[in-house]
Scaffold this motif. Structure first.
Motif, PDB file in Angstrom:
ATOM      1  N   PRO A 138      -8.218   1.397  -4.377  1.00  0.00           N
ATOM      2  CA  PRO A 138      -7.213   1.415  -4.283  1.00  0.00           C
ATOM      3  C   PRO A 138      -6.186   2.751  -4.329  1.00  0.00           C
ATOM      4  N   PRO A 139      -5.083   3.484  -4.043  1.00  0.00           N
ATOM      5  CA  PRO A 139      -4.641   4.177  -4.248  1.00  0.00           C
ATOM      6  C   PRO A 139      -4.326   4.510  -5.784  1.00  0.00           C
ATOM      7  N   GLU A 146      -2.321   9.802  -0.107  1.00  0.00           N
ATOM      8  CA  GLU A 146      -3.554  10.135  -0.347  1.00  0.00           C
ATOM      9  C   GLU A 146      -4.122   9.386   1.066  1.00  0.00           C
ATOM     10  N   ILE A 147      -5.653   9.518   1.114  1.00  0.00           N
ATOM     11  CA  ILE A 147      -6.565   9.317   2.257  1.00  0.00           C
ATOM     12  C   ILE A 147      -7.636   8.957   1.492  1.00  0.00           C
ATOM     13  N   ILE A 172      -4.479   6.120   5.271  1.00  0.00           N
ATOM     14  CA  ILE A 172      -3.904   6.470   4.710  1.00  0.00           C
ATOM     15  C   ILE A 172      -2.856   6.275   4.046  1.00  0.00           C
ATOM     16  N   TYR A 173      -2.240   6.486   3.015  1.00  0.00           N
ATOM     17  CA  TYR A 173      -1.028   5.875   1.985  1.00  0.00           C
ATOM     18  C   TYR A 173      -0.138   6.855   1.931  1.00  0.00           C
ATOM     19  N   PHE A 174       1.121   6.612   1.533  1.00  0.00           N
ATOM     20  CA  PHE A 174       1.786   6.642   1.208  1.00  0.00           C
ATOM     21  C   PHE A 174       2.620   5.603   0.520  1.00  0.00           C
ATOM     22  N   ARG A 175       2.678   6.432  -0.645  1.00  0.00           N
ATOM     23  CA  ARG A 175       3.560   5.540  -1.673  1.00  0.00           C
ATOM     24  C   ARG A 175       2.759   4.240  -1.811  1.00  0.00           C
ATOM     25  N   GLN A 176       1.476   4.614  -2.004  1.00  0.00           N
ATOM     26  CA  GLN A 176       0.329   3.177  -1.802  1.00  0.00           C
ATOM     27  C   GLN A 176       0.895   1.908  -0.489  1.00  0.00           C
ATOM     28  N   LYS A 177       1.056   2.456   0.355  1.00  0.00           N
ATOM     29  CA  LYS A 177       1.115   1.732   2.204  1.00  0.00           C
ATOM     30  C   LYS A 177       0.665   2.509   2.675  1.00  0.00           C
TER      31      LYS A 177
END
Length: 306
Positions: A138-139, A146-147, A172-177
């Motif tokens: 998980p991020p 995060e990648i 690719i996650y931005f703020r866990q999404k």
């Protein structure tokens, strides 16, 4: 003019420059043992030079159990001395404002600690070396962008590494999404470069290329390197270190090593036995043909009394 040159050096994804964590081995003080450290490197992959830090960079270390430790670093050299053996994820975050843009540089890598203590957690150590121990994590909540590498699709039976021909998969996650509209850039050490877009689920998949042909008979441990990069710009304003900004640009990089496909050894061995079989069949056929053409000798008797 100087501002434009500085901006060119500090925009890793917009130019050919990148920022990544490069693994480095050094001898421990007073001993002959080698220890691992990482250098935050900027430049054209895979070469580069240490990245100058502002003095407020953050360093996160996630262990095999998911526990995260945090510290600040002011040097491009990132120490790696966890107490236990196993797989670890390292994150470095550096922030600065340039030309009204808040840059959030994020570098990530995974490393296996060989020199730590194993006595307290043998089961975790064994699990840590399995194929699924570092894919699809998980991020990290502390990291805004995060990648995350997913479990690759493999074309062979070896589980420890990734190889050319495997299908590498990322999200690719931005703020866990998970994001569906941010491309992934891939650069190999030989200069191969490509960009890939995610599908409707946010999955990005590509086949790991083979673009270096080392002699696998003399160097079966030969490995190549590639750099995974992504960038995203957010329309947000604020003040950082008393400097205002009107947008935020996030970048992340992950260096990955891969090996020549084991299928190459299999295909070469199969080819050898195929050629050997063809030669054997041909030899037997030639021998049988010559035997058939060979005439039976005729005996001739001479009468000595005649």
């Amino acid at each position: 003019m100087r501002l434009g040159l500085l901006a060119l050096l500090l925009f890793p994804i917009l130019s050919d420059a990148s920022v990544w964590l490069k693994q480095h081995y050094v001898k421990s003080t007073g001993t002959t043992e080698m220890r691992t450290e990482f250098i935050l490197t900027e430049g054209a992959f895979p070469e580069g030079k240490p990245q100058a830090l502002s003095g407020s960079a953050a360093y996160y270390l996630r262990d095999r159990e998911g526990h995260v430790s945090e510290r600040n670093i002011s040097s491009a050299v990132v120490p790696f001395e966890p107490p236990y053996k196993g797989n670890y994820h390292l994150f470095v975050e550096e922030r600065y404002v340039e030309a009204g843009i808040l840059h959030v540089l994020l570098a990530k890598t995974r490393s296996y600690n060989m020199h730590g203590n194993i006595s307290t957690s043998l089961a975790s150590e064994i699990r840590g070396k399995t194929i699924g121990s570092y894919y699809g994590k998980p991020p990290l909540p502390e990291i805004p962008f995060e990648i995350v590498m997913q479990r690759p699709i493999k074309h062979h039976h070896i589980n420890c590494c990734i190889y050319s021909g495997d299908i590498a998969r990322f999200k690719i996650y931005f703020r866990q999404k998970a994001q569906q509209n941010i491309p992934l850039t891939v650069v190999t050490q030989t200069g191969w470069r490509n960009r890939f877009l995610p599908d409707d689920t946010g999955m990005i998949a590509f086949e790991i290329p083979r673009n270096s042909y080392a002699d696998i008979h003399t160097d079966k441990r030969h490995k190549e390197w590639m750099l995974i990069e992504a960038a995203y710009t957010e329309a947000a304003s604020g003040v950082y270190n008393s400097v205002p900004y009107t947008s935020v640009r996030y970048t992340m990089s992950i260096p990955l090593s891969f090996h020549s496909s084991p299928l190459e050894y299999t295909s070469e061995l199969s080819g050898f036995f195929t050629v050997l079989g063809v030669m054997l069949v041909f030899s037997l056929g030639a021998y049988y043909h010559r035997r058939r053409k060979r005439k039976t000798p005729t005996e001739i008797w001479f009468d000595d009394d005649a």
